[in-house]
Design an enzyme around this catalytic site. Sequence first.
Site, mmCIF file in Angstrom:
data_model
loop_
_atom_site.group_PDB
_atom_site.id
_atom_site.type_symbol
_atom_site.label_atom_id
_atom_site.label_comp_id
_atom_site.label_asym_id
_atom_site.label_seq_id
_atom_site.Cartn_x
_atom_site.Cartn_y
_atom_site.Cartn_z
ATOM 1 N N THR A 56 0.846 -1.201 0.000
ATOM 2 C CA THR A 56 0.000 0.000 0.000
ATOM 3 C C THR A 56 0.878 1.247 0.000
ATOM 4 O O THR A 56 0.685 2.155 -0.815
ATOM 5 C CB THR A 56 -0.935 -0.015 1.234
ATOM 6 O OG1 THR A 56 -1.798 -1.157 1.104
ATOM 7 C CG2 THR A 56 -1.771 1.246 1.323
ATOM 8 N N CYS A 81 -9.698 -7.347 1.317
ATOM 9 C CA CYS A 81 -9.643 -5.900 1.556
ATOM 10 C C CYS A 81 -11.020 -5.272 1.498
ATOM 11 O O CYS A 81 -11.291 -4.264 2.131
ATOM 12 C CB CYS A 81 -8.772 -5.215 0.521
ATOM 13 S SG CYS A 81 -7.243 -6.059 0.255
ATOM 14 N N ASN A 88 -6.033 -9.656 -7.879
ATOM 15 C CA ASN A 88 -6.107 -10.316 -6.572
ATOM 16 C C ASN A 88 -7.435 -11.016 -6.314
ATOM 17 O O ASN A 88 -7.539 -11.833 -5.415
ATOM 18 C CB ASN A 88 -5.821 -9.309 -5.449
ATOM 19 C CG ASN A 88 -6.638 -8.044 -5.571
ATOM 20 O OD1 ASN A 88 -6.588 -7.367 -6.606
ATOM 21 N ND2 ASN A 88 -7.403 -7.719 -4.559
ATOM 22 N N THR A 144 13.701 4.733 10.547
ATOM 23 C CA THR A 144 14.628 3.631 10.813
ATOM 24 C C THR A 144 14.102 2.355 10.168
ATOM 25 O O THR A 144 12.931 2.005 10.329
ATOM 26 C CB THR A 144 14.793 3.434 12.343
ATOM 27 O OG1 THR A 144 15.237 4.679 12.872
ATOM 28 C CG2 THR A 144 15.790 2.336 12.665
ATOM 29 N N SER A 173 4.980 -7.100 -2.072
ATOM 30 C CA SER A 173 4.645 -7.118 -0.644
ATOM 31 C C SER A 173 5.210 -8.378 0.011
ATOM 32 O O SER A 173 5.232 -9.448 -0.609
ATOM 33 C CB SER A 173 3.122 -7.099 -0.499
ATOM 34 O OG SER A 173 2.758 -7.164 0.862
ATOM 35 N N GLY A 174 5.628 -8.262 1.268
ATOM 36 C CA GLY A 174 6.221 -9.400 1.967
ATOM 37 C C GLY A 174 5.218 -10.451 2.407
ATOM 38 O O GLY A 174 5.438 -11.653 2.246
ATOM 39 N N HIS A 175 4.068 -9.986 2.935
ATOM 40 C CA HIS A 175 3.198 -10.974 3.594
ATOM 41 C C HIS A 175 2.420 -11.854 2.619
ATOM 42 O O HIS A 175 1.747 -12.789 3.042
ATOM 43 C CB HIS A 175 2.268 -10.295 4.612
ATOM 44 C CG HIS A 175 1.156 -9.474 4.060
ATOM 45 N ND1 HIS A 175 -0.141 -9.917 4.065
ATOM 46 C CD2 HIS A 175 1.131 -8.245 3.511
ATOM 47 C CE1 HIS A 175 -0.919 -8.976 3.540
ATOM 48 N NE2 HIS A 175 -0.172 -7.951 3.203
ATOM 49 N N GLN A 179 0.509 -9.934 -6.452
ATOM 50 C CA GLN A 179 0.000 -11.309 -6.542
ATOM 51 C C GLN A 179 0.771 -12.161 -7.546
ATOM 52 O O GLN A 179 0.459 -13.337 -7.726
ATOM 53 C CB GLN A 179 -1.503 -11.298 -6.885
ATOM 54 C CG GLN A 179 -2.374 -10.606 -5.844
ATOM 55 C CD GLN A 179 -2.485 -11.376 -4.514
ATOM 56 O OE1 GLN A 179 -2.036 -12.511 -4.384
ATOM 57 N NE2 GLN A 179 -3.084 -10.733 -3.521
HETATM 58 N N1 PMP Z 1 -1.923 -4.798 -4.285
HETATM 59 C C1 PMP Z 1 -2.505 -6.003 -4.409
HETATM 60 C C2 PMP Z 1 -2.779 -6.549 -5.775
HETATM 61 C C3 PMP Z 1 -2.865 -6.726 -3.269
HETATM 62 O O1 PMP Z 1 -3.461 -7.929 -3.396
HETATM 63 C C4 PMP Z 1 -2.596 -6.177 -1.989
HETATM 64 C C5 PMP Z 1 -2.963 -6.928 -0.720
HETATM 65 N N2 PMP Z 1 -4.301 -7.339 -0.651
HETATM 66 C C6 PMP Z 1 -1.987 -4.912 -1.909
HETATM 67 C C7 PMP Z 1 -1.661 -4.256 -3.081
HETATM 68 C C8 PMP Z 1 -1.679 -4.259 -0.583
HETATM 69 O O2 PMP Z 1 -0.613 -4.906 0.051
HETATM 70 P P1 PMP Z 1 -0.187 -4.605 1.560
HETATM 71 O O3 PMP Z 1 -1.113 -5.415 2.414
HETATM 72 O O4 PMP Z 1 1.234 -5.080 1.641
HETATM 73 O O5 PMP Z 1 -0.297 -3.147 1.788
#
Ligand code: PMP
Length: 378
Positions: free
Chosen positions: A71, A325, A150, A238, A200-202, A180
Amino acid sequence: MPAYLDNAATTKPCEEAVSACIAAMTENYGNPSSLHKVGLSAELAVTDARKSIAAALVCQPECITFTSGATEANNTLILGAAENYGRRKKKIVVSAVEHPSVEETVKLLEKNGFEAVRIKPQRDGSVDADEFVAAVDNNTCLASCMYVNNETGAIMPVKRIFTQIKRLYPDCITHCDAVQAFMKLPIKTADLNADLITVSGHKVHAPKGVGAMYIRKGIRIAPRMIGGGQEKGLRSGTESVPLISAFGAAVRSQLPTIATAYSNAEELSGRLRKKLSALNYITINSNAEEQCPYILNFSVSGIRSEIMLHFLESKNIYVSSGSACSKGGHSSVLTAMGIPDKTADSAIRVSLSRMSSCGEVEALVTAIQEGYLSLAKR
Ligand code: PMP
């Protein structure tokens, strides 16, 4: 055993990520900006992680900047590009199915005098490359298109779109939200013709709260976060050494097996698609010509997404209704594809990871059948 099939929302951190995170909190806890050796060691951990992300995107480590997630990366890249390249050129072209972190940023720019053109998806969820390119003109400062959607898993023809745009309008900045696709499809930055990329990491078995942006050499992005000048002034604050180290470790450990993980996902997704297609009350919504096997969206006739989601939850099976989301709200992506409201209201998104198993998929199919039998009667 729970069947966790909501990996597009987030993934379980892998052992490598957890160990790296703990090591950065218990042993390597210095501030990378400190001049002594404890600081230097933390800086080296960040450098190592940067190299790993760069290896995965096939680019130079200097092009990678860490953020708090995708994000922040999407906000920074889009606003930062508009600030530097949109003084005279006021047009932005995006797909109509972007993640809210792109869409809301574009809306903000519209309030500030930019014109946005949104390219609607075709019925299969992907955008038409020619239509996208045709919307770009000399007045366009930025073109942004996600790699994999997504909600549906549709693979967008980003490479074709960006290559044509760069040929016709070399000054137009190209941005790809590759969240994705990262670590699922092979991404070669140079081939993609993207000036800017978000990851994105997660979503790749690292913890939440860390992401990265690729910025091609020579592209100037105005920072959103200013202060101590970390990350070459692009992202002050940091560095989160534990999260960054974990992100690097996750990527490093997975890099050699992207292709085998993909084949496994293809097999599981093929099995799921086949079994669901045999049920006359199921409509598959993920039908792109180029479809990412990690995401499968389908609707169960007459049963609202949330009702089915909670039924599956009672069986220890975890999926999403639309995207996580949108918190269960109506999916604008399915609507934009021309899917009728009733079908969109009963959409379920199953998303796999490299940790997914055949047993999980089988459990899901059985539970969907049970769920339909018990819920449809009500
Ligand atoms: N872009 C896409 C295509 C996503 O699927 C997501 C997460 N749902 C995000 C951006 C946002 O990622 P983050 O949770 O790391 O902010």
